[in-house]
Design a protein around this motif. Structure first.
Motif: not given
Length: 694
Positions: A324-325, A328-329, A332, A336, A360-361
């Motif tokens: 996930a990180d 996201r990085k 973005s 997603i 975060g989703f």
């Protein structure tokens, strides 16, 4: 006394010369029907009693042998054929005026459809039968929509499915594309390469991409190998220890690169997690080898704690947080979607998905196996896609993309050939045999601008070897390879140069011929042949032709895939084979070739004096070229004569690189009562109405 002998000899000759003359032939050269015909018109052939004083049989036979005339024999046989044709009320071989050609052409197409259906049932794979039953509704929907499959694959948006190993990515891929395209086995690390499949939802069409599990962000090399179930023994025969360790060490990173490439080209990313994650014991994962997976997914935590001892808890795993990180990085800017798999119950699914909000989703509970929640998932996916206009049907037909399947035994260089053709590391290449598992589709544009679909397949081992290994994954991989042959236009049979032709190569070649696919024989690793000279290629080709007689029509290409040597010749040969396989021979030219073959070597007569006659022939289908012969009786054409006819067609009409099918159809005729007699399709080995072609 000296003068009486010549007088007697002269007298005997005068008696023979005064008898009526008639055509005389050796009895061994005459058919029973011709003997009966001549016996009615000439007293020389009238049977006499032993006491008869007429000329003795021995004198007749001696006289006949002395007066044998081959031209007269042919003339009498031609007259007999004409009279037999008139007696049966049939037309001549070169007279089409009394034939209903339109109905015969339609009948020929029916024959081809009937034969194709019969052969398809005979060659059906068990998994294909189950798939047809399971996904019949989706296929009906695809056929009912006129827009679907009218947009080239390279124009469609891509949907990538990513996640850690064994969360159900391949199961979701199969659910979305509507078939068992990806191998689904209850073990991690099965999928390694990118796998593409076409799908639609509503009026939107897209490409779904399956990827391997991503595990290399923070794990050690040993942990990656264990989680991906990478063995250090299977497929390692003949590999040195150093090469073995290096190949195994590179495998996780190569799987990750394939997943990264899929994410880079995707318009929407489906991040898949496991709603029933493997149990954890004080923060360390317990793998399926320790606790059966069905117990992990179904047993309550209290039972796990009581049975195995310790403190177990379900929830997020560190690998999910790391992926996930990473998404996201770096991505973005892309859409997603977090999908929580294995949530069969809609009510419990919300509870299972609630703990994944920390990623975060917005989590969406789904079940790839039962289909729960996949409709809502596709609604969200399609809302992020751009609408693409469909092409006209005529334009799609002109832009037909032929498929080339690359098949062969394990570790002969199939994946290396694919990478050499596309110019990138499309598939994972390793000295470990069995690295490729799924059938990998890749679009490729040739030097002439023609687009091709290249299909890399798993190595095909002997059925006994696959069964003795006990590997479900390998058995499914072999089935995928056979299915790739079926859905291809041209098959590139890869042979290892040093190993030459093996028994397994012959079996694969037989499968290609029975499927009716065009074929090219690729001799890979040609650089390993020592001391090559000008005669090496000639001798090698003679050996290949001798051992692969069933593919004596296939062109041979010599290449070295690792260096890219002669890789372009493979595409050139495949393009030529595809054109020949799609070529249609004119009816007039075909019948002219057939009549010349019949004149050069007529069909043999039976003991009853009957002879096969060809009235009309037509090419009823292409891909592969299929010819239907309308004859008086298909049983009058033996196997040897059918092979002769096929050889003459190939020598006079061409069709290199593709098999030809010859179907023999007994011509419909009216009986005495005006009814239509039954008609059979005959070919070698036939025991019924339909049989295999020559």
């Amino acid at each position: 006394m000296a003068s009486s002998s010549p007088a007697l000899h002269t007298s005997s000759l005068s008696r023979v010369s005064t008898r009526p003359t008639a055509p005389c032939f050796p009895p061994s050269c005459l058919s029973p029907v011709l003997i009966r015909k001549l016996s009615l018109s000439s007293p020389l052939f009238v049977s006499s009693s032993p006491n008869s004083s007429s000329s003795p049989p021995k004198t007749l036979l001696r006289c006949a042998c002395q007066q044998f005339d081959p031209a007269s024999l042919r003339q009498n046989e031609e007259e007999l054929d004409e009279e037999e044709g008139e007696k049966d009320g049939r037309v001549g071989a070169d007279d089409f005026s009394s034939l209903d050609l339109e109905s015969m052409e339609e009948e020929a197409r029916d024959v081809v459809r009937e034969y194709s259906a019969s052969l398809s049932r005979e060659l059906d794979i068990d998994e294909d039968i189950e798939e047809k039953k399971k996904f019949s509704e989706k296929q009906k929907l695809q056929r009912s929509s006129s827009k679907h499959f009218q947009i080239p694959d390279h124009l469609l948006p891509r949907i990538a499915i990513v996640g850690r190993p064994n969360v159900g990515k391949s199961a979701l891929f199969n659910r979305l594309v509507g078939g068992n395209r990806a191998i689904v086995v209850d073990e991690p690390g099965v999928t390694r390469d990118r796998l593409y499949g076409r799908s639609f939802w509503g009026d939107r069409e897209f490409i779904v991409v399956d990827t391997g599990g991503v595990v290399t962000f923070s794990k050690s090399q040993a942990d990656c190998m264990e989680q991906l179930a990478i063995t250090t023994t299977v497929g390692m025969d003949g590999i040195s220890l150093a090469s073995r360790e290096a190949a195994v060490a590179r495998m996780p990173s190569m799987i990750e690169r394939q997943a990264v490439a899929a994410v880079e080209e995707a318009a929407v990313i489906i991040f898949l997690v496991d709603g029933q994650a493997p149990a954890q014991f004080f923060g360390q994962e317990i793998f399926s080898s320790t606790i059966p997976l069905f117990i992990q997914r179904t047993a309550p935590l209290e039972i796990l704690n009581k049975t195995y001892g310790g403190k177990f808890q379900a929830g997020l795993i560190a690998a999910d947080v790391e992926i996930a990180d990473w998404l996201r990085k770096k991505y973005s800017n892309k859409c997603i979607i977090l999908a929580v798999n294995k949530c069969e119950s809609p009510r419990k699914g919300l509870m299972q998905a609630s703990e994944f909000w920390s990623l975060g989703f917005s989590p969406m509970p789904i079940s790839a196996l039962s289909g729960t929640g996949t409709g809502e998932l596709l609604d969200v996916v399609c809302s992020e896609l751009k609408n693409i206009e469909a092409l006209d049907t005529s334009e799609v037909e002109e832009n037909y993309v032929p498929s080339i399947a690359i098949v062969g035994r394990p570790n002969v260089g199939k994946s290396s050939i694919l990478n050499a053709l596309v110019g990138e590391d499309r598939t994972i290449v390793s000295p470990i045999s069995g690295t490729t598992r799924d059938a990998i589709d890749t679009e490729f544009t040739g030097p002439d601008g023609q687009k091709y679909k290249l299909i890399d397949t798993a190595g095909i081992r002997r059925r006994a070897a696959v069964a003795s290994s006990g590997s479900t994954t390998e058995a499914l991989s072999v089935n995928r390879a056979f299915r790739a042959i079926r859905r291809s236009d041209v098959v590139a049979l890869v042979i290892e140069a040093m190993a030459c032709i093996t028994e397994q190569d012959c079996r694969i070649a037989e499968r290609i011929e029975r499927e009716g696919k065009g074929c090219i024989i690729v001799i890979n690793k040609w650089d390993t042949i020592p001391n090559k000279n000008q005669q090496t290629t000639t001798y090698y080709e003679q050996d290949v032709r001798e051992k692969l007689r069933i593919l004596d029509w296939a062109p041979i290409v010599y290449s070295t895939a690792t260096s890219g040597h002669s890789a372009e010749k493979i595409i050139t040969a495949a393009s030529m084979v595809h054109k020949e396989r799609s070529r249609r021979l004119g009816t007039s030219i075909l019948n002219q070739v057939v009549q010349e073959a019949l004149a050069f070597k007529p069909p043999p007569r039976t003991r009853g004096g009957k002879r096969g006659r060809v009235y009309y022939s037509t090419q009823a289908a292409i891909r592969p070229p299929t010819f239907v012969f309308f004859v008086n009786d298909a049983k009058l054409f033996p196997e040897t004569y059918r092979r002769y006819m096929k050889k003459q067609l190939r020598s006079d009409a061409g069709f290199p690189g593709t098999p030809m099918r010859l179907l023999w159809r007994s011509r419909r005729r009216a009986d005495n009562e005006g009814k239509t007699a039954g008609v059979n399709v005959q070919a070698p080995g036939s025991g019924g109405k339909l049989a295999l072609p020559t």
